[in-house]
Design a protein around this motif. Structure first.
Motif, PDB file in Angstrom:
ATOM      1  N   UNK A  76      20.017  -7.514 -64.493  1.00  0.00           N
ATOM      2  CA  UNK A  76      19.709  -8.917 -64.786  1.00  0.00           C
ATOM      3  C   UNK A  76      18.306  -9.084 -65.352  1.00  0.00           C
ATOM      4  N   UNK A  77      17.391  -8.224 -64.873  1.00  0.00           N
ATOM      5  CA  UNK A  77      15.989  -8.341 -65.318  1.00  0.00           C
ATOM      6  C   UNK A  77      15.477  -6.944 -65.648  1.00  0.00           C
ATOM      7  N   UNK A 124      20.603 -16.902 -62.279  1.00  0.00           N
ATOM      8  CA  UNK A 124      20.392 -15.498 -62.640  1.00  0.00           C
ATOM      9  C   UNK A 124      21.663 -14.877 -63.216  1.00  0.00           C
ATOM     10  N   UNK A 184      23.278  -3.768 -55.172  1.00  0.00           N
ATOM     11  CA  UNK A 184      22.547  -5.011 -55.437  1.00  0.00           C
ATOM     12  C   UNK A 184      21.320  -4.733 -56.304  1.00  0.00           C
ATOM     13  N   UNK A 240      21.510 -17.968 -58.066  1.00  0.00           N
ATOM     14  CA  UNK A 240      20.246 -18.443 -58.614  1.00  0.00           C
ATOM     15  C   UNK A 240      19.159 -17.355 -58.587  1.00  0.00           C
ATOM     16  N   UNK A 241      19.212 -16.419 -57.629  1.00  0.00           N
ATOM     17  CA  UNK A 241      18.110 -15.464 -57.483  1.00  0.00           C
ATOM     18  C   UNK A 241      18.479 -14.064 -57.968  1.00  0.00           C
ATOM     19  N   UNK A 242      19.542 -13.516 -57.447  1.00  0.00           N
ATOM     20  CA  UNK A 242      19.920 -12.155 -57.794  1.00  0.00           C
ATOM     21  C   UNK A 242      20.985 -11.679 -56.838  1.00  0.00           C
ATOM     22  N   UNK A 243      21.332 -10.385 -56.931  1.00  0.00           N
ATOM     23  CA  UNK A 243      22.356  -9.841 -56.034  1.00  0.00           C
ATOM     24  C   UNK A 243      21.725  -9.438 -54.712  1.00  0.00           C
ATOM     25  N   UNK A 244      22.475  -9.582 -53.652  1.00  0.00           N
ATOM     26  CA  UNK A 244      21.974  -9.235 -52.337  1.00  0.00           C
ATOM     27  C   UNK A 244      22.234 -10.361 -51.361  1.00  0.00           C
ATOM     28  N   UNK A 302      20.530  -6.053 -60.022  1.00  0.00           N
ATOM     29  CA  UNK A 302      19.348  -6.892 -60.252  1.00  0.00           C
ATOM     30  C   UNK A 302      18.492  -6.335 -61.392  1.00  0.00           C
TER      31      UNK A 302
END
Lengths: 565, 358
Positions: free
Chosen positions: A346-347, B152, A339, B233-237, A343
């Protein structure tokens, strides 16, 4: 009129870095540097905004007015405001989208890919003459789609040694002519194959493609000639710079055309190799890609990947290597590693906020370098005299020993070499400055760019864990001696501060070679102080980690402690 | 001025949707034309594969003379096994049969190009609005008024349907027992994350799309096999949708919406979007862009605060040292939970679209 002061900039895909260079005591020196996020993505979509912001931050640090009415003040005024010149590099352009086609054997395609990966390219597909003939890959549909969309920058055709048969190349050209004629666009085709095939190939492709002939990539088996293709691809990449949003105003300020970052960095590495007569390996760990640059002998000059960096493309690294390969570099258990890595993809501009997060990023960097080396060339593993690390990750580390261990783990150098860090990611900017004022670039490179981390001795050989691999004696020029032995499987850091020199005597045991080509042969060498000191890396090559996770963690932690953090 | 990453949330304003054909084809509308969500606005014939047929060589005829021997030519459909070229005279005739069913698209160099089993793809508008741009053979842009929220990450293309909030669900998760046939044909908004089984049930039920707070990265491969788009909408997890966004979704539940998965566009980041078209008098004027200042609403985008929302409390003039030892520029943020935390500038996104009152 000589130019006395400069702002140099590197507009990366994630971060924009700027540097102020001015004459101090008759020499060009680094005065200040700054950085800001590159404003490439929505809602900004204008890279000049991020550049102005980075220069604005540098103004504050340098206490010198550099901007007025939203632009750089040039030339330098009598009150010390502004600078005489500006130069820039960038890696924020779209990569070249290529399809490569080659003969039946793998060599020609391999050379084509090596040439393509020397600059910012995205290889959308590869075909051998047989795959085209039998239409046997699914990628052909994508090829046709790209042709119809006009989304392909070039088709690179390689194959056939000089004096070899030309018919297979002509047949391949006919297949390509049919495909290109069905695409509705007129793509550029670079022919870098057997030169005797040029005329018949040109006859077949006339009117269907924009044809460019360059030197055969593989004139004889085992003899590559990449320069012609590399030069052409670089000029095409240069053409892409004009399409970066907001680049026009940056171009207007610049004394010289804006260079692709990799070209400028390659220049800096070659300069170091030539000036100091060293074999140099430069590694650029950026958020948008990984670059390996070498110079000093008959080496591959450059290998870049735009597909995977320490940000964009990490999903691919994760898919190809797997979470376990990244986890093995961590001295603790961590939940949700997949994860966190995605992430970061993504950023890419985000920074770690905890020690665990930081070490995870470093673990990814190690695996990324290993992946890059595997893709680059087996020659990348040949001994070097100097390794220079640059790029976002390495310039954000709290401790130079972390940088040293990342470079050692990721690149696994053999024999004796020095490690240096381009702390402010200045090398590409100096490569660009050299086009406008070579003396300024040379002086700043010599004085202010590289942080010497120290000297590495990595003996080659195998023994049982814990058996002595090497004995050493270091005599400090300012007095004092340290003697000791290093066991197989461990690291030893011998302190040698900046500015100090020492004589290092190495006595490997009968199973180890310190890079002299013979096991057991001792050596005495002069070493110079650095931020870390002298590192004896007796962990063996390639590095091996235990299979079992707890033992892996113990070993990685032991190496970190031995490195001093 | 600092130019932070900005996360677009426009409660009401002008919205634009780009619709692209997956394979070059034909755009069926003109700029200025009004379209409804289910209107077909483009069409493409997508072959399952392409084949180069070396007909002249096989028939042993001159490449330049191939046309004389062809029974079928460019533009014509052929069946598998159908004779498409003949050379020689009886009894020494040589035949060339089509290796697969498809359409011949070109002839050159003694070869034919066969598109095997092309299927017709119809591109629908997915948004009620006015066509503002047409790019020949590639796609078009439609504009209207409404709300827009950037996600996201997304996978699975675009979708159109009625927004429906997932009702009773343990900790807001999409699990099999939380979803039933009542969600058939809907775009389902899930407050938190989804399990593999939950997504599998959503597929059975026939949802048109799923919007989540987050997704465990281990499910990316599974998501790629689904027949509908999934957006986070936020990210992975395992992170819930941040409150302002979730409130906006709640406000628009029952309205038609469009999920656009975004286009991978080289080095520039084009994020996926949810567009909810509706009309409501005056549009909010667009400013010059979001600015980082005290009181600004920000979303934190890196662990350990991923997905949390807060207000900028203090913009410290000096850099500060973070836990792992490096000094960075940052701000103090008052989180909704009441805690004040220091966050590097690189780890926050401004919620673009100043007012989220809706």
């Amino acid at each position: 009129m000589s130019l006395e002061s400069f702002v140099t900039a590197d507009l990366g895909s994630i971060t924009t870095r700027v540097t102020l260079i001015d004459q101090v005591g008759g020499e060009y020196r680094l005065v200040a540097h700054g950085l800001a996020p590159t404003t490439l993505s929505p809602p900004w979509e204008d890279v000049s905004l991020g550049l102005l912001q980075a220069i604005g931050r540098m103004e504050t640090v340098a206490q010198r007015r550099l901007l007025a009415q939203g632009r750089l003040v040039t030339p330098e005024g009598g009150d010390g405001s502004g600078v005489d010149g500006f130069v820039a590099t960038t890696s924020a352009m779209e990569p070249l989208r290529l399809v490569a086609a080659g003969m039946r054997e793998p060599w020609s395609l391999r050379s084509a890919l090596r040439a393509a990966h020397s600059t910012y390219t995205l290889v959308e597909g590869t075909f051998t003459v047989d795959e085209l003939r039998l239409s046997s890959t699914e990628g052909m549909l994508d090829f046709l789609r790209l042709l119809r969309e006009g989304g392909l920058d070039a088709i690179l055709v390689a194959g056939g040694v000089e004096g070899g048969p030309t018919l297979p190349l002509v047949e391949m050209a006919k297949d390509l002519a049919l495909l290109c004629a069905s695409g509705g666009t007129r793509p550029r085709l670079i022919f870098a194959g057997n030169e005797e095939a040029r005329v018949p190939v040109a006859e077949v492709l006339e009117g269907v493609v924009d044809l460019e002939m360059v030197n055969n990539l593989l004139p004889r088996l085992g003899e590559e000639s990449l320069a012609g293709v590399q030069e052409l691809l670089e000029s095409l990449v240069g053409g892409k710079i004009a399409f970066i949003p907001g680049i026009e105003s940056v171009e207007r300020w610049s004394l010289a055309p804006i260079q692709p970052t990799a070209r400028a960095l390659g220049w800096a590495v070659r300069y170091l190799a030539r000036e100091y007569e060293l074999k140099v390996l430069g590694v650029d760990i950026g958020g948008g890609g990984l670059g390996l640059f070498s110079a000093g002998d008959d080496r591959y000059p450059c290998a870049l990947t735009n597909e995977v960096g320490l940000g964009y493309g990490l999903d691919r690294l994760l898919a190809e290597r797997g979470v376990e390969q990244i986890l093995r570099w961590l001295p603790f258990d961590l939940e949700g590693v997949g994860d966190q890595i995605l992430n970061k993809a993504l950023r890419p501009g985000t920074l770690p906020q905890s020690r665990e997060d930081l070490l995870l990023e470093q673990a990814v960097a190690r695996e990324l370098m290993a992946w890059g080396l595997e893709r680059a060339d087996e020659r990348a593993l040949a001994p070097v005299d100097l390794i220079v690390g640059t790029g976002g990750l390495l310039s954000h580390l709290p401790d130079p020993r972390q940088a040293a261990l990342i470079l050692l783990d990721g690149l696994q150098p053999r024999g004796i070499c020095s490690l240096a860090l381009d702390e402010f990611s200045l090398l590409p900017q100096l490569g660009a400055l050299a086009m406008a004022e070579p003396l300024a670039a040379a002086q700043v490179l010599a004085r202010d760019t590289l942080l010497n981390l120290g000297t590495v001795i990595a003996p080659l050989g195998v023994a049982k864990e814990g058996e002595v691999a090497l004995r050493f004696k270091m005599v400090y020029s300012e007095g004092g001696t340290i003697e000791g032995e290093v066991s197989y499987g461990s690291l030893e850091v011998i302190p040698l501060p900046f500015g100090q020199r020492a004589t290092l005597e190495l006595r490997p045991t009968q199973s180890f070679d310190v890079g002299l080509g013979r096991k057991g042969r001792g050596a005495t060498t002069e070493v110079e102080g650095g931020a870390v000191g002298v590192i004896i890396d007796a962990r063996g090559r390639p590095l091996s980690l235990p299979e079992e996770r707890a033992a892996q963690q113990d070993k990685v932690q032991k190496w970190m402690w031995e490195a001093g953090f | 001025m600092y130019y932070p990453s900005a996360f677009k949330v426009v409660p009401y304003g002008r919205v634009r949707l780009e619709r692209l054909l997956p394979f070059p084809g034909e755009v069926l509308v003109e700029p200025g034309q009004r379209v409804e969500p289910m209107d077909v606005v483009g069409r493409a014939h997508i072959p399952s594969q392409i084949r180069i047929l070396h007909v002249a060589q096989r028939l042993s005829v001159a490449e330049v003379a191939l046309q004389e021997y062809l029974l079928k030519g460019p533009g014509e459909r052929v069946e598998e096994g159908e004779v498409i070229a003949v050379a020689g005279r009886w009894p020494f005739r040589r035949l060339y049969r089509a290796p697969a069913e498809g359409k011949i698209v070109n002839e050159a160099q003694g070869r034919l190009l066969l598109e095997v089993s092309p299927s017709t793809y119809e591109l629908r508008a997915y948004l009620k609005g006015v066509v503002t741009q047409v790019v020949s053979s590639r796609g078009l842009a439609i504009e209207t008024s409404g709300a827009i929220m950037e996600g996201a990450w997304a996978m699975g293309g675009d979708a159109f349907g009625v927004l429906k909030m997932l009702g009773e669900a343990p900790e807001g998760r999409l699990v099999p027992e939380a979803i039933d046939m009542g969600y058939h044909g809907a775009i389902v908004v899930v407050e938190s994350w989804a399990t593999k089984e939950g997504l599998g049930k959503a597929k059975e039920v026939g949802v048109r799309g799923v919007i989540l707070g987050s997704l465990p990265s281990s499910l990316v491969g599974f998501v790629s096999t689904l027949s509908f788009p999934v957006m986070i909408m936020e990210g992975f997890g395992q992170v819930p949708i941040s409150r302002p966004l979730f409130s906006l979704f709640q406000q628009h539940a029952g309205r038609e919406a469009c999920m656009a998965s975004g286009i991978p566009y080289g080095v520039r980041l084009l994020r996926p979007q949810v567009i909810i078209p509706f009309l409501r008098g005056e549009e909010a004027p667009r400013g010059e862009g979001p600015a980082l200042k005290e009181g600004a609403l920000v979303r934190l985008v890196r662990e350990p605060y991923l997905g949390k929302v807060g207000c900028v409390a203090i913009l410290p003039p000096q850099r500060r040292r973070v836990e792992w030892g490096v000094e960075v520029e940052g701000v103090e943020v008052d989180l909704e939970e009441g805690e004040r935390v220091f966050v590097p500038l690189a780890n926050l996104e401004l919620l673009e679209g100043s007012s989220l009152e809706g």
